[in-house]
Motif scaffolding. Structure first.
Motif, short mmCIF file in Angstrom:
data_model
loop_
_atom_site.label_atom_id
_atom_site.label_comp_id
_atom_site.label_asym_id
_atom_site.label_seq_id
_atom_site.Cartn_x
_atom_site.Cartn_y
_atom_site.Cartn_z
N LYS A 1 -27.21 23.66 8.12
CA LYS A 1 -28.29 23.62 8.54
C LYS A 1 -28.96 24.13 9.30
O LYS A 1 -28.82 24.24 10.57
CB LYS A 1 -29.11 22.15 8.54
N PRO A 2 -30.68 24.25 9.75
CA PRO A 2 -31.26 24.53 10.93
C PRO A 2 -31.22 23.42 12.35
O PRO A 2 -30.80 22.36 11.83
CB PRO A 2 -33.00 24.65 10.83
N GLY A 3 -31.48 23.91 13.29
CA GLY A 3 -31.15 23.29 14.47
C GLY A 3 -32.33 22.63 14.83
O GLY A 3 -32.30 21.58 15.52
N ARG A 4 -33.50 22.85 13.88
CA ARG A 4 -34.69 22.11 14.18
C ARG A 4 -35.47 21.36 13.56
O ARG A 4 -35.26 22.10 12.16
CB ARG A 4 -35.97 22.59 15.22
N TYR A 5 -36.12 20.47 13.33
CA TYR A 5 -36.53 19.50 11.97
C TYR A 5 -37.59 19.27 12.53
O TYR A 5 -37.73 18.52 13.39
CB TYR A 5 -35.95 18.68 11.51
N ALA A 6 -38.93 19.00 11.93
CA ALA A 6 -40.48 18.77 12.09
C ALA A 6 -41.00 17.37 12.04
O ALA A 6 -40.64 17.08 9.76
CB ALA A 6 -41.05 19.48 11.80
N ALA A 7 -39.98 16.35 11.84
CA ALA A 7 -40.08 14.67 12.21
C ALA A 7 -41.21 14.62 10.71
O ALA A 7 -42.48 15.43 11.66
CB ALA A 7 -40.18 14.44 13.67
N VAL A 8 -40.73 13.25 10.34
CA VAL A 8 -42.85 13.01 9.63
C VAL A 8 -43.16 12.27 10.30
O VAL A 8 -42.68 11.71 11.16
CB VAL A 8 -41.84 12.37 8.40
N GLU A 9 -44.49 12.54 10.54
CA GLU A 9 -45.31 11.52 11.56
C GLU A 9 -45.38 10.54 10.44
O GLU A 9 -46.80 10.36 10.25
CB GLU A 9 -46.80 12.88 11.36
N THR A 10 -44.94 9.77 11.30
CA THR A 10 -45.21 7.82 10.16
C THR A 10 -46.62 7.62 11.29
O THR A 10 -46.49 7.79 12.53
CB THR A 10 -43.93 7.41 10.11
N ALA A 11 -46.57 6.60 10.63
CA ALA A 11 -47.33 5.84 11.51
C ALA A 11 -46.60 4.87 12.33
O ALA A 11 -45.86 4.52 12.34
CB ALA A 11 -48.67 5.10 10.03
N ALA A 12 -47.13 4.18 13.26
CA ALA A 12 -46.83 3.39 14.06
C ALA A 12 -46.38 1.98 13.32
O ALA A 12 -45.57 1.32 13.24
CB ALA A 12 -47.46 2.87 15.79
N ASP A 13 -46.60 1.87 12.12
CA ASP A 13 -46.74 0.53 11.74
C ASP A 13 -46.00 0.62 10.27
O ASP A 13 -46.96 -0.13 9.50
CB ASP A 13 -48.22 -0.78 11.31
N ASP A 14 -46.01 1.68 10.88
CA ASP A 14 -44.60 1.82 8.61
C ASP A 14 -43.37 1.40 9.52
O ASP A 14 -42.76 1.68 10.46
CB ASP A 14 -44.54 3.36 8.66
N VAL A 15 -42.54 1.43 8.41
CA VAL A 15 -41.81 -0.02 8.16
C VAL A 15 -40.18 1.34 8.51
O VAL A 15 -40.14 1.83 8.06
CB VAL A 15 -41.51 -0.59 7.68
N ALA A 16 -39.83 1.06 9.96
CA ALA A 16 -38.47 1.62 9.92
C ALA A 16 -37.33 1.68 10.48
O ALA A 16 -36.08 2.56 9.46
CB ALA A 16 -39.04 1.82 11.78
N LEU A 17 -37.24 -0.05 10.47
CA LEU A 17 -36.18 -0.17 9.98
C LEU A 17 -36.12 -1.04 9.25
O LEU A 17 -36.93 -2.73 9.58
CB LEU A 17 -35.37 -0.30 11.09
N VAL A 18 -34.81 -1.81 8.49
CA VAL A 18 -34.79 -3.44 7.90
C VAL A 18 -34.06 -3.97 7.94
O VAL A 18 -32.75 -3.74 8.25
CB VAL A 18 -35.14 -3.25 6.14
N ALA A 19 -33.86 -5.06 9.06
CA ALA A 19 -32.48 -5.57 9.63
C ALA A 19 -32.75 -6.87 8.73
O ALA A 19 -32.92 -8.30 8.50
CB ALA A 19 -32.10 -5.74 11.47
N PHE A 20 -30.66 -7.32 8.78
CA PHE A 20 -30.84 -8.34 7.25
C PHE A 20 -30.50 -10.05 8.55
O PHE A 20 -29.29 -9.56 9.29
CB PHE A 20 -29.80 -7.84 6.40
N THR A 21 -30.48 -10.63 8.19
CA THR A 21 -29.97 -11.65 9.00
C THR A 21 -29.51 -12.95 7.35
O THR A 21 -30.17 -12.86 6.39
CB THR A 21 -30.97 -12.47 9.87
N SER A 22 -29.29 -14.05 7.98
CA SER A 22 -28.50 -14.82 6.93
C SER A 22 -28.88 -16.05 7.24
O SER A 22 -29.67 -16.62 8.74
CB SER A 22 -26.66 -15.13 6.23
N GLY A 23 -30.54 -16.84 6.17
CA GLY A 23 -30.39 -18.45 6.76
C GLY A 23 -29.33 -19.51 5.92
O GLY A 23 -28.38 -18.39 5.33
#
Length: 558
Positions: A182-204
């Motif tokens: 693949k090419p060595g450069r990728y144009a990153a998606v211009e996400t919103a600051a409040d778009d979800v970046a990650l979901v971390a799981f914890t148990s209750g």
């Protein structure tokens, strides 16, 4: 709070956020930090840092001596992002599960997922098939990037429609083999600051995992609060630690914080106390992240090495350390003082939560007061409240309530209203605020077992035990332990004819370990005729917390 327009094509994550009235109050970042409306955290951590400090600056090292520069990492990340978009059909907003040991490739996959506008769900390499299946169900995961050494349980989970792409192998479909073309450069998606970046799981305490959604701005917020204001890393620092990247403690300490500062991280697949000590001296680690249990074990190793020095033993060299961070469980004052005497380094104690991404109460340098957690990190507020949410006087125990630039947002989970009340996040910890403003830990406010920094929900372990054909009843509680803070103790009623001996205990350990992460497996078993219950049948757990005769732990669990 009104959200900005999303860049996500797949809107599941934003659609699963709790209603606005159940959100905590979000506070502004400290002076000097800000988040624009359009923000991609991977671009800020990788591209912007490389531009500021140079492409040749080292970003990751391995125990085998491999060194990645920021420029090399950027090339790998961009090529992986191309594979995600071009070959796998990942669209912005898709959830992508990441699984594998702590390596630069796992970190590169995490950054690539964010660059592609997708949502990273990083899990532990040790998690078993039922746990993985639950995570995939809750987050509606359709793609997974998995180290070839960690494939078995993921494939065994049998998640419908899950497309698993391995990395680190020789197969034609291997992610890294595809990425090389693949090419060595990728144009990153211009996400919103409040778009979800990650979901971390914890148990209750119910054992049902909870998915904690964190935005792109949250990723930078923890770096611009705890790391910048308390830890204060330098570009020349080398970070290392024991928590895996599947824990937000490890993600912050080994990826987010060093990259935000232009520093480097030593990523170790084996980070138990003894190899961690050896790595500190060999690689000249300056910033260390681990749990109080590990500090206690390392002290024992250092003392033993000192005693044996006259016999020609090579001493461990920890002189490169300048910052040591402890979180995951309470840090006893005795451990703090012993480490300070032995190394000259003041441990930075802290409390964080998966729901809040990282540490929010802490103190460093001369502000440290051993035996306390510290004070609210700049950008955060904390108080101690009663069951109704009203503040209690200083010196009296109550529930810890915090708020800051990051807050709890569970994915479509009714427990959101338990964790967030009146705009505050209730962490489930009992604390005392001293008259001078320092916060002192008392205990967990629920039945969660905290062992060596791991949160272990007793009911989840009980469910695993009850699946064994010889188990009639089971209750799991935490038992005090000098080394780990607590150990998991299982009280079991067996069916008639089953032997109450170490052979049965060993079989139960093996049974549980096949279903849950090994650290959740009971270290002690007590076999009873019946569990203590009230007249209405309610289990009296408090009666089980008094130590009694136990089967010894299996050798592998020591």
């Amino acid at each position: 709070m009104e959200l900005t327009p999303s860049a996500h094509t797949d809107t599941f994550s934003r659609g699963q956020l709790p209603p606005a009235e159940q959100w905590p109050r979000i506070l502004p970042l400290p002076q000097g930090a800000h988040a624009p409306e359009r923000l991609n955290a991977a671009v800020e951590l990788l591209d912007r840092t490389a531009d500021r400090f140079g492409q040749d600056r080292p970003v990751f090292r391995t125990g085998a001596g491999e060194v990645w520069s920021y420029g090399e990492l950027r090339g790998h990340v961009d090529r992986i992002a191309h594979v995600l978009h071009d070959d796998l059909g990942v669209v912005p907003g898709n959830r992508v599960l990441l699984r594998g040991p702590t390596t630069p490739w796992l970190a590169a996959c995490w950054l690539a997922v964010l660059k592609a506008g997708a949502v990273a769900v990083t899990v532990l390499a040790q998690q078993r098939a039922p746990e993985l299946a639950a995570v995939c169900e809750i987050a509606r995961i359709g793609h997974a990037l998995c180290d070839v050494r960690s494939l078995d349980d993921l494939t065994g989970a049998g998640v419908p429609g899950l497309r698993i792409t391995p990395y680190g192998g020789d197969a034609p479909e291997d992610l890294l083999r595809r990425a090389r073309a693949k090419p060595g450069r990728y144009a990153a998606v211009e996400t919103a600051a409040d778009d979800v970046a990650l979901v971390a799981f914890t148990s209750g305490t119910t054992g049902r995992p909870k998915g904690c959604a964190h935005f792109h701005r949250d990723v930078l917020a923890v770096a611009d609060t705890f790391s910048r204001e308390v830890l204060r890393p330098e570009p020349g620092d080398l970070f290392a630690g024991s928590p895996p990247l599947g824990f937000t403690f490890g993600l912050g300490g080994l990826v987010i914080f060093p990259m935000r500062a232009g520093a480097c991280a030593l990523l170790l697949e084996q980070a138990q106390p003894k190899p961690l000590l050896a790595a500190i001296g060999e690689h000249r680690v300056s910033v260390l992240f681990t749990a109080p249990t590990a500090y206690r074990v390392m002290l024992d190793v250092l003392d033993a090495a000192g005693t044996a020095r006259g016999a020609g033993a090579r001493p461990y060299d920890v002189s490169s350390l300048r910052r040591c961070v402890s979180a995951g469980e309470n840090l006893p004052a005795a451990t703090w003082h012993a480490w300070h005497r032995r190394t000259g380094v003041r441990i930075i104690n802290g409390i964080g939560a998966t729901e809040l991404l990282h540490i929010f109460i802490s103190a460093a340098d001369e502000a440290i007061r051993p035996g306390t957690t510290g004070v609210p990190v700049p950008g955060w507020q904390a108080r101690v409240v009663d069951g109704a949410g009203a503040p209690v006087p200083d010196g009296q125990p109550g529930l810890l309530a915090v708020r800051g630039p990051v807050g709890c947002r569970y994915l479509a989970d009714p427990r959101q209203s338990e964790y967030v009340r009146d705009g505050w996040n209730l962490t489930g910890d009992t604390y005392v605020r001293e008259a001078d403003g320092y916060f002192r830990y008392v205990a967990r406010a629920d039945d969660m077992i905290i062992s060596a920094g791991y949160n272990i929900p007793g009911p989840e372990v009980e469910d695993a035990l009850l699946a064994h054909p010889e188990v009639l009843e089971a209750a799991v509680v935490g038992r005090p332990d000098d080394l780990r803070g607590q150990i998991v103790a299982a009280y079991v009623v067996l069916r008639d004819g089953a032997a109450r001996d170490e052979g049965t205990a060993a079989a139960l350990r093996e049974f549980v370990t096949a279903r849950l992460v090994p650290y959740k497996c009971p270290r002690a078993f007590v076999f009873l005729d019946a569990l203590p219950r009230t007249a209405t049948g309610k289990l009296q757990r408090y009666l089980l917390r008094t130590p009694g005769p136990v089967a010894p732990p299996a050798p592998g669990l020591k």
